[in-house]
Every structure is written in C-alpha cells, then in structure tokens.
Design a protein around this motif. Sequence first.
Motif, PDB file in Angstrom:
ATOM      1  N   ARG A 293       5.769 -10.051  -3.488  1.00  0.00           N
ATOM      2  CA  ARG A 293       5.163 -10.079  -4.822  1.00  0.00           C
ATOM      3  C   ARG A 293       5.233 -11.477  -5.423  1.00  0.00           C
ATOM      4  O   ARG A 293       4.319 -11.902  -6.126  1.00  0.00           O
ATOM      5  CB  ARG A 293       5.868  -9.082  -5.744  1.00  0.00           C
ATOM      6  CG  ARG A 293       5.607  -7.624  -5.398  1.00  0.00           C
ATOM      7  CD  ARG A 293       6.324  -6.711  -6.379  1.00  0.00           C
ATOM      8  NE  ARG A 293       5.778  -6.846  -7.713  1.00  0.00           N
ATOM      9  CZ  ARG A 293       6.340  -6.313  -8.801  1.00  0.00           C
ATOM     10  NH1 ARG A 293       7.480  -5.636  -8.692  1.00  0.00           N
ATOM     11  NH2 ARG A 293       5.779  -6.457  -9.979  1.00  0.00           N
ATOM     12  N   SER A 297       2.075 -13.417  -6.774  1.00  0.00           N
ATOM     13  CA  SER A 297       2.028 -13.793  -8.190  1.00  0.00           C
ATOM     14  C   SER A 297       1.871 -15.298  -8.374  1.00  0.00           C
ATOM     15  O   SER A 297       1.379 -15.746  -9.414  1.00  0.00           O
ATOM     16  CB  SER A 297       3.301 -13.327  -8.912  1.00  0.00           C
ATOM     17  OG  SER A 297       3.433 -11.925  -8.844  1.00  0.00           O
ATOM     18  N   ARG A 304      -5.986 -15.201  -4.543  1.00  0.00           N
ATOM     19  CA  ARG A 304      -5.598 -13.816  -4.243  1.00  0.00           C
ATOM     20  C   ARG A 304      -6.756 -13.055  -3.609  1.00  0.00           C
ATOM     21  O   ARG A 304      -6.573 -12.317  -2.633  1.00  0.00           O
ATOM     22  CB  ARG A 304      -5.159 -13.099  -5.519  1.00  0.00           C
ATOM     23  CG  ARG A 304      -3.892 -13.617  -6.154  1.00  0.00           C
ATOM     24  CD  ARG A 304      -3.552 -12.774  -7.367  1.00  0.00           C
ATOM     25  NE  ARG A 304      -2.526 -13.396  -8.196  1.00  0.00           N
ATOM     26  CZ  ARG A 304      -2.094 -12.899  -9.327  1.00  0.00           C
ATOM     27  NH1 ARG A 304      -2.609 -11.767  -9.793  1.00  0.00           N
ATOM     28  NH2 ARG A 304      -1.160 -13.528 -10.028  1.00  0.00           N
TER      29      ARG A 304
END
Length: 373
Positions: A293, A297, A304
């Motif tokens: 994550r 992030s 992404r």
Amino acid sequence: MNPFRYSEPVPPAEMIDREAEAGLLIERAEGGNNSRLIAPRRYGKTSLLRRAAADARSNGWAAVYVDFFGVLTLGDVAQRIEQAYTEQLEGGLRSWFAGARRMMMTPTVRAGGGPVPASIEVSADPQAEPPLLERLALPSRLHERHGTRTLVIFDEFQDLLATRQRADAVFRSEIQHHGDAASYVFAGSQVGMMRELFSDRRRAFYGQAGPVLLPPLPPEDVAEDVSRRFEATGRDVGGALDPLLALAAGHPQRTMLLAHALWDLTEPGSAASTETWLDASDQVMRGSKDELRAVWSGLPAGQRRTLAAIADGDKPLYAASRSHGGSRGGAVKAATAALEDRGEIVPDDATGTGYRLVDPLLRAWVREGRAGD
C-alpha cells in the motif's frame, strides 16, 4: 532452523544461480575494465557483489565493498570508504592501511553525532575534496607498495548525487589514473539516477563501465534449491512447488519469503499440500500489505493507472490503460518512463504490455483489487 532467509542479503554460498553474472564481474575486473550493476532493491544485488568480492580475494586481489546508501555529504562518502578499508582488508594489507591512515590521510573526528573528516562541515563544502581524494587514491597506493590489485565495489552509487553537484567528477578525477591498480563495480537500485550517471554524455562516468543486468532467477534453479533445502531439513515441498514458482516469478527475495512461510507451515516429516501453500501465500500477502500500500500510495494517479494496466498484462499497454481510467498516449508514456526509473517495472516482451512489475507480490495485490483491510 528455517533454511530460507529473506530479511537480509544471503551469504555467497546460499545464492541461487548468478554464476554467469559473478563470472562476468570478475572477468571484466581482471581485464582492467569496470562494470555497472543496476538492479531493484531486494533483487540479490548485494549478495552478488559480496560474491564478487569473495571471488576476487580468492584470486589474490584485495576487495573492498562500500555502501553509499543515505550519504548526504562528501564527508559521509570519505568516511564510508575509510571504514570499508578498515574492516575488510586482510593480513598484511590491514596492517599497511593502519599505518597509512595515520601518516597519509586527514584524520577523522566525530562531529554532530557522526564521523566526518575534521576539515569539513556537515553541509557540502569544497574542502571535502582533499580527504575524499586521499581515500579514493588508496588502491593506487596499495598497488605501489604491495603490487596488489584491488576490486572496489561502490554500492548505491546513485546516492552520490545527493552530496554535491558533479560529485561524480570528483571521483573520476582520481580513479581514472588507477590503470592496473584497481577495477571498479558501480552498483545501484535507482534505475533513473544510475542512467543519468552512466548514460548522459555530460556526466563524468559516461561510457566508463559495462552494464551487468540481473534477470529473474531461472525456475529450474529455484525449484532445485527450494526442494533441496526442504529435504535437508526433513520436509518435502510437495505440491506447493509449482504455485510458489508461479507467484515468486524468479524474484530472489520474494522467493525466499514465500519459501520461508511455506516451510514454517509444513510439519516435520511431511509434505506441503495445496492447502499449506494457500495458507502460506495468504500469510505473506497479509504481512506485506502495508508495504504494498505504501508503494501504491506514493505514486501519482497516472502512474497508478499505468501500473494497474501493466499488472493485468494481457493487452497492449495503451488499450489496457484505458480500462483503468487512462486516456492520453503521452501521459501513459510519461508514466511508464517514471515507473521504470523508480525500478517498479522493467521491459518484458513476453507480456501483452511489453513490461512487467518487478515485485510479483505487488502485481498480485494490484490484480486482486488493492484491498485495504
């Protein structure tokens, strides 16, 4: 004891494959040539470099491995080099260096909680050059005194860019004169920064080191090694071997991590089953979720989308990116270049997109929906 270590570089004796790469580093060094090794973090780079150092010593060379990770000043760099020589030279060379350090080099002191040359401040300072150049000159002095050649390995070499503008030129000004005294391996995990140092005509090290790439581990070598370690410790990898090879995809650290979890869940004297594998892989994915994550992030939205398209891997890149919200070809191209520079993806003609994610766990997590629980 669990025979699979995943949290630190493995000793040379525990490496899987990499014979060709280790041989190439030594062959180039013996020919008086330099190498550059670029590989993502946790891809076996440090283990290979230590193997090369051990091979060089066995051939009668001195060998010094210096890790530049996190350096901020040329004073940090000089101190790392001095520490490496202090700890890694052997026998009479160690004694020679102890004397040389006192007689020929600017002494070091501890200032601000860390060791830096006495003549400089923690901030970048032109006076950092003399003590650094003294330490860079050590292979030449060692060769003059003992006739011994040195293999010098600079790991995370790209962090040199954080110390001072054109710091690479300071390095080149000294080591270009070493001739037969030393050969160098420049290694790094930041693809973009290493490319800047060695592929930009304006940089001091342009064209000065031949590339060495680390491909994924061959599945047959991984299968033999994992099976052998299970058998040597009274277990059988059984039916879990194929799914382990498929998920790990030749990634050295991820292979060790998955095998470690599988070994832990396999009872002594028994074979791992499909259920054992499912439990082990689930354990690893849950344990890695925060790390994955954090990577996700840390990426802008466009990167992404491109990463998700590459993780799917079954369509051409621009078509795949549209299903994840991408629209413009130029934006996808820029995102791909940025992800490659970060070391998150590498070219791979075997996939539909022409790229693959370096971390197979990140690929699995992205494909499974990036759950946050």
